[in-house]
Design an enzyme around this catalytic site. Structure first.
Site, mmCIF file in Angstrom:
data_model
loop_
_atom_site.group_PDB
_atom_site.id
_atom_site.type_symbol
_atom_site.label_atom_id
_atom_site.label_comp_id
_atom_site.label_asym_id
_atom_site.label_seq_id
_atom_site.Cartn_x
_atom_site.Cartn_y
_atom_site.Cartn_z
ATOM 1 N N HIS A 1 0.873 -1.204 0.000
ATOM 2 C CA HIS A 1 0.000 0.000 0.000
ATOM 3 C C HIS A 1 0.898 1.238 0.000
ATOM 4 O O HIS A 1 1.511 1.572 1.005
ATOM 5 C CB HIS A 1 -0.883 -0.009 1.262
ATOM 6 N N HIS B 1 1.516 5.415 -1.584
ATOM 7 C CA HIS B 1 1.146 6.612 -2.352
ATOM 8 C C HIS B 1 2.421 7.271 -2.858
ATOM 9 O O HIS B 1 3.272 7.650 -2.054
ATOM 10 C CB HIS B 1 0.394 7.620 -1.476
ATOM 11 N N LYS C 1 -9.508 -0.626 -5.321
ATOM 12 C CA LYS C 1 -9.409 0.115 -4.061
ATOM 13 C C LYS C 1 -10.751 0.736 -3.716
ATOM 14 O O LYS C 1 -11.316 1.495 -4.500
ATOM 15 C CB LYS C 1 -8.344 1.218 -4.190
ATOM 16 N N HIS D 1 -10.614 0.487 2.284
ATOM 17 C CA HIS D 1 -10.436 1.452 3.384
ATOM 18 C C HIS D 1 -11.735 1.395 4.189
ATOM 19 O O HIS D 1 -12.729 2.017 3.812
ATOM 20 C CB HIS D 1 -10.210 2.853 2.803
ATOM 21 N N HIS E 1 -4.479 -0.749 5.992
ATOM 22 C CA HIS E 1 -3.977 0.013 7.158
ATOM 23 C C HIS E 1 -4.845 -0.163 8.399
ATOM 24 O O HIS E 1 -5.436 0.777 8.908
ATOM 25 C CB HIS E 1 -3.789 1.491 6.825
ATOM 26 N N ASP F 1 1.417 2.553 3.534
ATOM 27 C CA ASP F 1 0.523 3.706 3.391
ATOM 28 C C ASP F 1 1.331 5.000 3.522
ATOM 29 O O ASP F 1 0.838 5.997 4.051
ATOM 30 C CB ASP F 1 -0.616 3.670 4.419
HETATM 31 C C1 NCD Z 1 -3.708 8.894 2.391
HETATM 32 C C2 NCD Z 1 -3.237 9.938 1.375
HETATM 33 O O1 NCD Z 1 -2.725 10.974 1.788
HETATM 34 O O2 NCD Z 1 -3.374 9.711 0.182
HETATM 35 N N1 NCD Z 1 -3.740 9.495 3.684
HETATM 36 C C3 NCD Z 1 -3.658 8.871 4.865
HETATM 37 O O3 NCD Z 1 -3.783 9.532 5.890
HETATM 38 N N2 NCD Z 1 -3.425 7.593 4.950
HETATM 39 C C4 NCD Z 1 -5.012 8.319 1.987
HETATM 40 C C5 NCD Z 1 -5.372 7.064 2.700
HETATM 41 O O4 NCD Z 1 -4.742 6.030 2.508
HETATM 42 O O5 NCD Z 1 -6.314 7.084 3.502
HETATM 43 ZN ZN ZN Z 2 -3.445 4.987 1.640
#
Ligand code: NCD
Ligand code: ZN
Length: 364
Positions: A20, A22, A117, A159, A197, A270
């Site tokens: 996971h 970003h 997702k 999520h 998460h 995450d």
């Molecule tokens: C994530 C993001 O910033 O894209 N933020 C987070 O707090 N984890 C989005 C997510 O996974 O919920």
């Molecule tokens: Zn995330």
């Protein structure tokens, strides 16, 4: 007679996979992607909640985003920013109320995405986390999609948090387990699900005990901090993420499942970079914790503290990788007990535990 256990000073495990991640786009992508590459990951599940609504909600859009990530990989390799040559971005379909079951299945069969997702939004289009407002407003309305996914074995990466403003922030996960996840699993008993998460010990117990095909990703920060860390010596936006860190007893419960070697739990950082200016707002501070630069060292520290280094390899590099179509790597990486200075920032993004030292270093 006193028994002494020799202190382990190095761990060698297969190269790992971030379930996971970003990495954003354009400038942010250029800044943060090298972190995960230099952590020797063989790949990552890329979460596509980009700024411009649902950038990965169709086959064409997801292909476009994958192309941009691969192009950046090529540039970073050419300029010697990384020696990681085989990193594989595994894309996800951002589920909306609009996409058809046929497109979801086609994108999977064509190898564009490895899973779907699920973000949820309320009726006004307010999501519970960053750029999730285009997520699903009507979960029941998406049951035909889940039916097709069950038939084809397409993983749902969920999520699970209630998004209604009236639900207590710290109970959002468990409310969603009871209201959304449990009925979903009962309706689609063969659907492979990853609970993303996970933070709440009660939700972790559900994952560990239920008979369905469910597993959970766990971040390094949720293993390390409880909700007090958001408020210590004043507000700390650097520790604010969704789902929010929970009370200590729930953090410990999640950690117990993880470091006892339960096979349904696997690493998904995450890591969610936000520019400092987005984190330092009095109102509307962006949710997300940036752990990518030292993810492996953070997880190693947790397993070491719990005397469970033998379970680190499966958690980082093996558990349920087959679900994403990923094989356990034949190459290894070694982490040594050697202090590591965590950088304060990467570009304009504050790093989790920045400015401190970790007791482990990934050496190669
Ligand atoms: C994530 C993001 O910033 O894209 N933020 C987070 O707090 N984890 C989005 C997510 O996974 O919920
Ligand atoms: Zn995330």
């Amino acid at each position: 007679m006193e028994t002494t256990v020799a202190k382990v000073n190095a761990v060698t495990i297969p190269r790992w996979f971030d379930r996971h991640l970003h990495v954003r786009d354009v400038d942010m992508l250029r800044n943060v992607l090298p972190c995960t590459l230099n952590q020797r990951a063989i790949g990552a599940v890329i979460m596509g909640n980009l700024k411009h609504p649902d950038e990965t909600s169709t086959i064409e859009k997801a292909k476009g985003y994958r192309w941009r990530i691969r192009a950046m990989l090529g540039i970073l390799q050419t300029f010697g920013v990384t020696t990681n040559k085989d990193f594989e971005p595994r894309m996800t379909c951002y589920l909306t109320d609009e996409i058809t079951p046929e497109e979801v299945v086609r994108g999977f069969k064509e190898g564009v995405w490895c899973g779907v997702k699920l973000y949820m939004a309320d009726q006004r289009g307010l999501g519970g986390t960053t750029n999730s407002g285009h997520g699903v407003k009507n979960l029941l309305g998406r049951y035909p999609v889940f039916e097709a996914m069950e038939r084809e074995g397409i993983p749902l990466l969920g999520h699970f948090e209630a998004v209604e403003p009236e639900v207590d922030e710290f109970d959002r996960e468990i409310v969603s387990v009871e209201r959304d996840l449990d009925p979903l699993l009962n309706s689609f008993p063969g659907l492979p699900v990853v609970f993303e998460h996970i933070t709440d010990g009660r939700a972790a117990a559900f994952v560990a005990e239920v008979k369905h095909n469910i597993q959970a990703t766990v971040t390094a920060h949720h293993l390390m901090i409880n909700r007090n860390e958001m408020f210590r010596n004043g507000m700390n936006p650097v520790h604010f993420c969704k789902p929010v860190p929970k009370r200590e007893m729930y953090r410990l419960k999640v950690r117990e499942y993880v470091t006892s070697g339960h096979r349904r739990f696997g690493a998904g950082t995450d890591s969610a970079p936000h520019d400092e200016s987005a984190k330092m707002r009095c109102y509307g501070c962006a949710a997300g914790i940036f752990t990518a630069p030292t993810a492996v060292e953070l997880y190693t520290t947790v397993f070491d503290e719990d005397g469970a280094l033998e379970h680190l390899g499966p958690f980082l590099s093996e558990n349920f990788l087959g679900l994403y179509g990923v094989k356990v790597s034949k190459e290894t990486m070694t982490i040594e007990r050697k202090p590591l200075a965590v950088p304060q920032k990467i570009g304009n993004v504050q790093v989790f535990r920045g400015g401190t030292e970790l007791p482990w270093t990934l050496v190669g």
